[in-house]
Design a protein around this motif. Structure first.
Motif, short mmCIF file in Angstrom:
data_model
loop_
_atom_site.label_atom_id
_atom_site.label_comp_id
_atom_site.label_asym_id
_atom_site.label_seq_id
_atom_site.Cartn_x
_atom_site.Cartn_y
_atom_site.Cartn_z
N THR A 220 0.79 -1.36 -0.02
CA THR A 220 0.24 0.42 0.18
C THR A 220 1.07 1.51 0.17
OG1 THR A 220 -1.98 -0.93 1.61
CG2 THR A 220 -2.29 1.05 1.11
N GLU A 221 0.67 2.15 -0.96
CA GLU A 221 1.31 3.38 -1.44
C GLU A 221 1.16 4.00 -0.19
OE1 GLU A 221 2.28 4.74 -5.31
OE2 GLU A 221 3.76 3.01 -5.83
N LEU A 222 1.56 4.65 0.91
CA LEU A 222 1.60 6.08 1.32
C LEU A 222 1.67 6.96 0.83
CD1 LEU A 222 1.22 4.13 5.04
CD2 LEU A 222 -0.39 4.64 3.23
N PHE A 223 2.28 8.04 1.73
CA PHE A 223 2.97 8.94 0.65
C PHE A 223 3.91 9.03 0.71
CE2 PHE A 223 1.17 11.20 5.35
CZ PHE A 223 0.68 10.88 5.20
N PRO A 224 4.21 10.08 -0.55
CA PRO A 224 6.01 9.75 -1.44
C PRO A 224 7.19 10.68 -0.76
CG PRO A 224 3.93 11.38 -2.30
CD PRO A 224 3.50 11.07 -1.37
N PRO A 225 8.25 9.37 -1.35
CA PRO A 225 8.98 10.31 -0.42
C PRO A 225 9.23 12.27 -1.21
CG PRO A 225 10.29 8.87 -2.00
CD PRO A 225 8.84 9.50 -2.42
N LEU A 226 9.45 13.06 0.95
CA LEU A 226 9.56 13.87 0.59
C LEU A 226 10.93 15.26 -0.05
CD1 LEU A 226 8.30 17.18 3.74
CD2 LEU A 226 9.99 17.04 1.35
N ILE A 227 10.96 15.37 -0.68
CA ILE A 227 12.14 15.83 -1.74
C ILE A 227 11.95 17.98 -1.87
CG2 ILE A 227 13.76 16.00 -3.55
CD1 ILE A 227 12.56 12.58 -4.03
N ASN A 228 12.77 18.04 -1.40
CA ASN A 228 12.89 19.51 -1.33
C ASN A 228 14.04 19.85 -2.09
OD1 ASN A 228 11.68 20.75 1.17
ND2 ASN A 228 13.30 20.14 2.54
N ASP A 229 13.31 21.20 -2.78
CA ASP A 229 13.59 21.73 -3.93
C ASP A 229 14.79 22.74 -3.75
OD1 ASP A 229 13.30 22.56 -7.01
OD2 ASP A 229 13.49 24.50 -6.43
N ALA A 230 16.54 21.92 -4.85
CA ALA A 230 17.77 22.68 -3.85
C ALA A 230 17.64 23.77 -3.92
CB ALA A 230 18.71 22.16 -4.97
N GLU A 231 17.29 24.68 -6.01
CA GLU A 231 16.72 26.48 -5.45
C GLU A 231 15.83 26.82 -4.91
OE1 GLU A 231 15.64 28.80 -9.69
OE2 GLU A 231 15.73 27.06 -9.65
N LEU A 232 15.22 27.12 -4.37
CA LEU A 232 13.69 26.88 -3.37
C LEU A 232 14.58 27.06 -2.05
CD1 LEU A 232 11.33 28.22 -4.03
CD2 LEU A 232 10.23 26.22 -2.82
N SER A 233 15.19 25.84 -1.46
CA SER A 233 16.11 25.61 -0.04
C SER A 233 16.93 27.13 -0.70
CB SER A 233 16.28 24.32 -0.19
OG SER A 233 15.78 23.06 -0.34
N GLU A 234 17.25 27.10 -1.76
CA GLU A 234 18.53 27.98 -1.18
C GLU A 234 17.82 29.44 -1.16
OE1 GLU A 234 22.11 27.75 -1.75
OE2 GLU A 234 22.78 30.32 -1.95
N LYS A 235 16.63 29.28 -1.46
CA LYS A 235 16.71 31.49 -0.93
C LYS A 235 15.71 31.60 -0.15
CE LYS A 235 14.50 31.77 -6.03
NZ LYS A 235 13.35 31.66 -7.20
N LEU A 236 15.53 30.58 0.56
CA LEU A 236 14.59 30.26 2.07
C LEU A 236 15.57 30.26 3.40
CD1 LEU A 236 12.12 30.53 3.60
CD2 LEU A 236 12.26 27.70 3.05
N TYR A 237 17.13 29.71 2.49
CA TYR A 237 17.80 29.67 3.50
C TYR A 237 18.78 31.36 3.76
CZ TYR A 237 22.84 29.32 5.08
OH TYR A 237 24.10 29.36 5.90
N LYS A 238 18.86 32.00 2.40
CA LYS A 238 18.55 33.14 2.16
C LYS A 238 18.31 34.35 2.84
CE LYS A 238 21.67 33.88 -1.77
NZ LYS A 238 21.76 33.76 -3.67
#
Ligand SMILES: [Zn+2]
Ligand SMILES: [Zn+2]
Length: 399
Positions: free
Chosen positions: A302-320
């Motif tokens: 039974t497939e529940l949630f997919p893996p959560l993969i954070n977007d690299a570019e958006l992570s960088e922006k959020l970090y800034k």
């Protein structure tokens, strides 16, 4: 006044409101897809702020929309979605706080009360700073994260369209990180927490005459052993996977070989490739071993949630934006993923997305219990950090 100073000026008052919201919601926890009181509280706060919203999405879900008034002429105004979850867990809270759970056996032990209250705080700031951004902020309060997930049905109902969402962000409190800090990790962050069930059909009989039987207990032992080897021998050590057989059920007495044994387990991985590999191989291993011993088997995955993969570019922006708000010292980059699941993963499948871990630990205050524990609590000042960073990012992103 520039955006950063505007946030700083409003932050204290907004944070006091957020603590009030959190205590109200914390004392009235509701289980997944039953967040009626919480949802109506959220609606009441949004009404008070004159923020338009659609409610009753996928049950108790709410999507509020705040349109910016700046840069009306921009060719492509952006839309940012910010998501909070609202549900609590079936745990009896151990606490002497005055705002402890009044709903016996139900508790906000995963901090979703804080997530909801932080998002209400962000609503307050963005609503008051509409002249400082263009495009649109969608504020999503979702049901049911702890069970089958409210994210997917909300997405299916169209919350990523009209206007089209460009990016999604969310946060989760983390009692392993000190309050005042947050952690941003690009790439895999949460696993796919899938379930499987294997039923071994043998042939029962007297325990003294195994030669006349097909013993599903011995076969099950082989299957479990082989599943452990599957992780250690077939998965690249630089990938991550967990298989746990959490229940095994078969037999009624010491001298009877049963007809069947049923086992259930969880299979977790951080990428879609490993996920589909496990799905295929668990079934092949179980069927193969059963065939060896002349048994049959039923296999369900039974497939529940997919893996959560954070977007690299958006992570960088959020970090800034985070560094600008709370200082580089308080922003942790990278670190490990977790093999737990998180249904924000459905957002990350559809749009560039980031989920951030927000520190809520305070050892001096004795706030160290892990999430999903009966003594879990947060240092409420973490909400100020969450509100400040996400409001700053929203204003930066929406320009
Ligand atoms: Zn949880
Ligand atoms: Zn949670």
């Amino acid at each position: 006044m520039d955006k950063h100073n505007f946030i700083l000026k409003s932050l204290d008052a907004v944070s006091i409101n957020a603590v009030r919201h959190r205590r109200f919601i914390h004392s009235r926890p509701e289980l997944s897809f039953n967040e009626y009181g919480t949802a109506s509280y959220v609606c009441k706060v949004l009404d008070g702020l004159n923020i338009p919203y659609v409610n009753n999405i996928a049950g108790t879900g709410i999507c509020a929309v705040i349109h910016g008034k700046a840069n009306k002429s921009a060719a492509e105004p952006k839309t940012l979605l910010l998501r909070a979850d609202m549900d609590a867990l079936p745990i009896t809270e151990v606490s002497d706080k005055e705002y402890k759970s009044q709903n016996k056996g139900v508790m906000h032990a995963c901090g979703h009360d804080a997530h909801t209250s932080i998002l209400l705080g962000i609503c307050e700031i963005l609503n008051a700073s509409r002249d400082k951004f263009g495009g649109c902020a969608k504020l999503v309060f979702q049901p049911g994260e702890e069970t089958s997930g409210g994210a997917k049905p909300m997405i299916d109902s169209g919350i990523l369209e009209n206007p089209n969402v460009d990016a999604c962000i969310a946060l989760h409190v983390d009692p392993e990180i000190d309050t005042g800090k947050l952690r941003i990790k690009s790439g895999s962050l949460y696993a796919s927490p899938d379930d499987f069930k294997i039923t071994v059909h043998g042939r029962g009989g007297h325990g003294a005459e195994p030669e006349k039987c097909v013993d599903p207990i011995v076969i099950s032992a082989d299957i479990i052993h082989a599943l452990m080897n599957l992780v250690s021998r077939e998965i690249n050590p630089f990938d991550n996977a967990v298989i746990t057989v959490g229940s095994i059920c078969g037999g009624t007495a010491s001298n009877i070989i049963p007809d069947t044994v049923e086992m259930t387990g969880t299979a977790r991985s951080l990428t879609n490739d490993v996920r589909s590999y496990l799905k295929r191989r668990i079934g092949e291993v179980a069927r193969g071993i059963c065939a060896t011993y002349n048994a049959q088997c039923d296999y369900e995955f039974t497939e529940l949630f997919p893996p959560l993969i954070n977007d690299a570019e958006l992570s960088e922006k959020l970090y800034k934006s985070a560094c600008k708000t709370i200082g580089t010292n308080n922003c942790i980059l990278g670190g490990n993923a977790t093999m737990a699941g998180e249904d924000f993963a459905y957002f990350s499948q559809e749009r560039p997305s980031v989920l951030v871990k927000l520190g809520c630990r305070n050892e001096a205050m004795g706030i160290t219990a892990p999430i999903h524990h009966s003594s879990f609590d947060i240092d409420e000042s973490c909400m100020k950090t969450g509100i400040a960073v996400f409001s700053q990012f929203a204003l930066d992103y929406l320009g």
